[in-house]
Design a protein around this motif. Structure first.
Motif, PDB file in Angstrom:
ATOM      1  N   GLU A 127       0.620  -1.296  -0.109  1.00  0.00           N
ATOM      2  CA  GLU A 127       0.092  -0.015   0.111  1.00  0.00           C
ATOM      3  C   GLU A 127       0.910   1.102  -0.292  1.00  0.00           C
ATOM      4  O   GLU A 127       0.752   2.251  -0.782  1.00  0.00           O
ATOM      5  CB  GLU A 127      -0.804  -0.042   1.199  1.00  0.00           C
ATOM      6  CG  GLU A 127      -2.002   1.170   1.351  1.00  0.00           C
ATOM      7  CD  GLU A 127      -2.661   1.552   0.116  1.00  0.00           C
ATOM      8  OE1 GLU A 127      -2.970   2.825  -0.352  1.00  0.00           O
ATOM      9  OE2 GLU A 127      -3.282   0.522  -0.659  1.00  0.00           O
ATOM     10  N   ARG A 128       1.916   1.397   0.884  1.00  0.00           N
ATOM     11  CA  ARG A 128       2.969   2.261   0.876  1.00  0.00           C
ATOM     12  C   ARG A 128       3.502   2.738  -0.505  1.00  0.00           C
ATOM     13  O   ARG A 128       3.498   3.731  -1.158  1.00  0.00           O
ATOM     14  CB  ARG A 128       4.002   2.132   1.804  1.00  0.00           C
ATOM     15  CG  ARG A 128       4.189   2.966   3.126  1.00  0.00           C
ATOM     16  CD  ARG A 128       5.211   2.945   3.939  1.00  0.00           C
ATOM     17  NE  ARG A 128       6.306   3.669   3.537  1.00  0.00           N
ATOM     18  CZ  ARG A 128       7.584   2.818   3.653  1.00  0.00           C
ATOM     19  NH1 ARG A 128       7.689   1.861   4.281  1.00  0.00           N
ATOM     20  NH2 ARG A 128       8.642   3.700   3.356  1.00  0.00           N
ATOM     21  N   HIS A 130       2.327   1.716  -3.482  1.00  0.00           N
ATOM     22  CA  HIS A 130       1.433   2.046  -4.620  1.00  0.00           C
ATOM     23  C   HIS A 130       0.846   3.424  -4.430  1.00  0.00           C
ATOM     24  O   HIS A 130       0.509   4.196  -5.224  1.00  0.00           O
ATOM     25  CB  HIS A 130       0.352   1.170  -4.666  1.00  0.00           C
ATOM     26  CG  HIS A 130       0.970  -0.417  -5.367  1.00  0.00           C
ATOM     27  ND1 HIS A 130       1.053  -0.557  -6.760  1.00  0.00           N
ATOM     28  CD2 HIS A 130       1.256  -1.717  -4.994  1.00  0.00           C
ATOM     29  CE1 HIS A 130       1.363  -1.657  -7.069  1.00  0.00           C
ATOM     30  NE2 HIS A 130       1.545  -2.291  -6.097  1.00  0.00           N
ATOM     31  N   SER A 131       0.527   3.575  -3.026  1.00  0.00           N
ATOM     32  CA  SER A 131       0.179   5.239  -2.530  1.00  0.00           C
ATOM     33  C   SER A 131       1.121   6.199  -3.151  1.00  0.00           C
ATOM     34  O   SER A 131       0.708   7.331  -3.565  1.00  0.00           O
ATOM     35  CB  SER A 131      -0.314   5.316  -1.619  1.00  0.00           C
ATOM     36  OG  SER A 131       0.578   5.041  -0.525  1.00  0.00           O
ATOM     37  N   TYR A 132       2.365   5.814  -3.047  1.00  0.00           N
ATOM     38  CA  TYR A 132       3.429   6.766  -3.251  1.00  0.00           C
ATOM     39  C   TYR A 132       3.377   6.979  -4.806  1.00  0.00           C
ATOM     40  O   TYR A 132       3.583   8.394  -4.952  1.00  0.00           O
ATOM     41  CB  TYR A 132       4.830   6.367  -2.813  1.00  0.00           C
ATOM     42  CG  TYR A 132       5.981   7.223  -2.916  1.00  0.00           C
ATOM     43  CD1 TYR A 132       6.165   8.173  -2.117  1.00  0.00           C
ATOM     44  CD2 TYR A 132       6.790   7.381  -4.169  1.00  0.00           C
ATOM     45  CE1 TYR A 132       7.068   9.114  -2.467  1.00  0.00           C
ATOM     46  CE2 TYR A 132       7.583   8.137  -4.428  1.00  0.00           C
ATOM     47  CZ  TYR A 132       7.854   9.334  -3.610  1.00  0.00           C
ATOM     48  OH  TYR A 132       8.749  10.156  -3.934  1.00  0.00           O
ATOM     49  N   GLY A 134       1.142   6.306  -7.060  1.00  0.00           N
ATOM     50  CA  GLY A 134       0.040   6.838  -7.815  1.00  0.00           C
ATOM     51  C   GLY A 134      -0.471   5.945  -8.756  1.00  0.00           C
ATOM     52  O   GLY A 134      -0.130   4.748  -8.826  1.00  0.00           O
TER      53      GLY A 134
END
Length: 144
Positions: A127-128, A130-132, A134
């Protein structure tokens, strides 16, 4: 030449005259060992580093991350940055992969040192990452 690479019924001398079949790269496919060591370029064509390895989802059969080796000198002091595979596109002219990042974008990106123990399959880590980065970039498919 091994028997597995020979046309059934061909003698060894006939088999050696057969044209070489590309097994490690085609227009749309490439073997993992050829991807490892390929240069990654950032925004503006600036060289960021090289692909250290690929992380493949064993159950789905998809490449999840290309692990970028960045920094250091002669391989010492480098850090590893798992880049979501969908963020990369291959550039024929550069002969490497391109990602829409600049060097300064890597300062805060999820990374780890070679001696660190990291579970890339951990949901929080994923999650870290992929969220970084985008949403993934649009990657044209050749020959599919």
């Amino acid at each position: 030449m091994s028997d597995m690479n020979r046309t059934p019924g061909a003698t060894p001398s006939e088999a050696s005259r057969e044209p070489h079949l590309a097994r490690d790269e085609t227009l749309s496919l490439i073997s993992a060992d050829k991807v490892e060591g390929t240069v990654v370029y950032g925004a503006g064509g600036h060289r960021l580093g090289m692909i250290e390895t690929l992380m493949i989802d064993k159950m789905r059969g998809t490449v999840e991350y290309a692990v970028l080796a960045y920094g250091g000198v002669l391989g010492f002091g480098a850090r590893y940055y798992p880049l979501p595979w969908q963020q990369l596109r291959y550039d024929i002219e550069l002969g490497g992969y391109v990602v829409g990042l600049a060097e300064e974008d890597l300062r805060e990106a999820p990374s780890y040192a070679p001696e660190d123990t990291v579970d890339l399959a951990d949901a929080d880590w994923g999650e870290r990452v992929h969220s970084y980065y985008g949403p993934s970039v649009s990657t044209p498919r050749i020959g599919l």
